[in-house]
Design an enzyme around this catalytic site. Sequence first.
Site, PDB file in Angstrom:
ATOM      1  N   SER A   1       0.830  -1.222   0.000  1.00 47.37           N
ATOM      2  CA  SER A   1       0.000   0.000   0.000  1.00 47.37           C
ATOM      3  C   SER A   1       0.864   1.271   0.000  1.00 47.37           C
ATOM      4  CB  SER A   1      -0.947  -0.078   1.204  1.00 47.37           C
ATOM      5  OG  SER A   1      -1.963   0.874   1.110  1.00 47.37           O
TER       6      SER A   1
ATOM      7  N   ASP B   1      -4.796   8.429  -0.372  1.00 52.74           N
ATOM      8  CA  ASP B   1      -4.882   8.829   1.030  1.00 52.74           C
ATOM      9  C   ASP B   1      -5.260  10.290   1.203  1.00 52.74           C
ATOM     10  OD1 ASP B   1      -4.228   6.272   1.707  1.00 52.74           O
ATOM     11  OD2 ASP B   1      -2.080   6.671   1.839  1.00 52.74           O
TER      12      ASP B   1
ATOM     13  N   HIS C   1      -4.659  -0.444  -4.027  1.00 51.95           N
ATOM     14  CA  HIS C   1      -6.085  -0.694  -3.752  1.00 51.95           C
ATOM     15  C   HIS C   1      -6.934  -0.226  -4.936  1.00 51.95           C
ATOM     16  CE1 HIS C   1      -5.194  -1.336   0.569  1.00 51.95           C
ATOM     17  NE2 HIS C   1      -4.400  -0.293   0.474  1.00 51.95           N
TER      18      HIS C   1
END
Lengths: 233, 233
Positions: free
Chosen positions: B122, B137, B159
């Site tokens: 990630s 994010d 993701h």
Amino acid sequence: MKKMIIASTSTVFGSGYLDYLLPTLELHFKGVKTLTFIPYARPGGISYDEYTSIVKKAFSIINIDVKGIHEFKNSKEAVLNAEAIFTGGGNTFELVNQLYKNDVLAILKQVLEKGTPYLGTSAGSNICGVDMKNTNDMPIVYPPSFITLGCIPFNINAHYLDPVAGSTHMGETRETRIKEFHVFNETAVLGLREGSWLSVENEKITLQGKHTARLFQQNKKPLELESGVVVTL
Amino acid sequence: MKKMIIASTSTVFGSGYLDYLLPTLELHFKGVKTLTFIPYARPGGISYDEYTSIVKKAFSIINIDVKGIHEFKNSKEAVLNAEAIFTGGGNTFELVNQLYKNDVLAILKQVLEKGTPYLGTSAGSNICGVDMKNTNDMPIVYPPSFITLGCIPFNINAHYLDPVAGSTHMGETRETRIKEFHVFNETAVLGLREGSWLSVENEKITLQGKHTARLFQQNKKPLELESGVVVTL
């Protein structure tokens, strides 16, 4: 003397651009002949001209003419002399980047504090808060700072989404992201769902629209605020 | 001499931390006794110690000991002398912020280029690209720069999510965000779905795991890459 509408989104599902807000905007911008539009956020990367023409079309329904800030020779004077101002959505990083590059952030804050009627949607609402640290946008450009207008004493999370029940996706929920924010920052955050907006009259901030909003404060449980309440911290 | 695994996520739905990757990691880290862990991304705001203990537990299954970079007196020397390195997920802005603050970005790049085995998940994968401009994010802190390791010649969108059919939400899809990125940037972006990873052996980058990945290049149609293919631009 502030007179602002800070909306989660320009468009709700199944209706046209700004449609759901037009009755409110007609009152909010009463007497305004020409509105100055800030198209810096460029949704989908469209040009300033393209974006301005979309906004022009929507405001023509309530008989308000629209001129893009980029059409003026001097952007600072455009802000200073504006009858009313609208900052549209798109990418908050690029919006803030251009507000700094064109050196209009300070003058924008000044005229809003003095009462120039304002509308912000999405990215244009994010910038009304203390900083842009609760945007959902992708950081596609590096702005000189994350500090924004601070016309309200908290931050906005536009397009607020509740956790999806039964999701198998491992990326963070919106609530988790805002909790992470509060590990590093004290500023309160208001999650505004699509179809909700804040009406700001001087220091009085009222939640409007059909949804509740979710208020996140450091070291406190999140609160659901009912539509119609005055937002206080 | 690069030897890296760049994974979309640490955890796939319904299984434990790193579970799905352990057989791969056992081979990847063969001979490694102690791994140096970089916990700077602090998922959910947890402490470096808490995060390191989660990682320690997972790696104990394949008999590798774990020590957090914060447990060393000198972080640069910790990176320089590491047998192997893992950077975990969390918030990419805070991760990059701390990599700059602790002045370990340059030395990390140096050891990775020389062959220290690496795992990123990630946020720890996002930093392997040219810059962090494709993170999902929230910008909860302002890092000194968005420039990252550049160990691979493109950016990662971890993701990665396909547009949700029938969604009534008006926020941008992942694909729209990446298209906006390409209005301002030339760097290619690889959307890595959860359960996919890249295996980097020197300059050879191979897609692994059970999903296809989506490659976005400026002014080109996105491409779906099959698992097992070598990624070339």
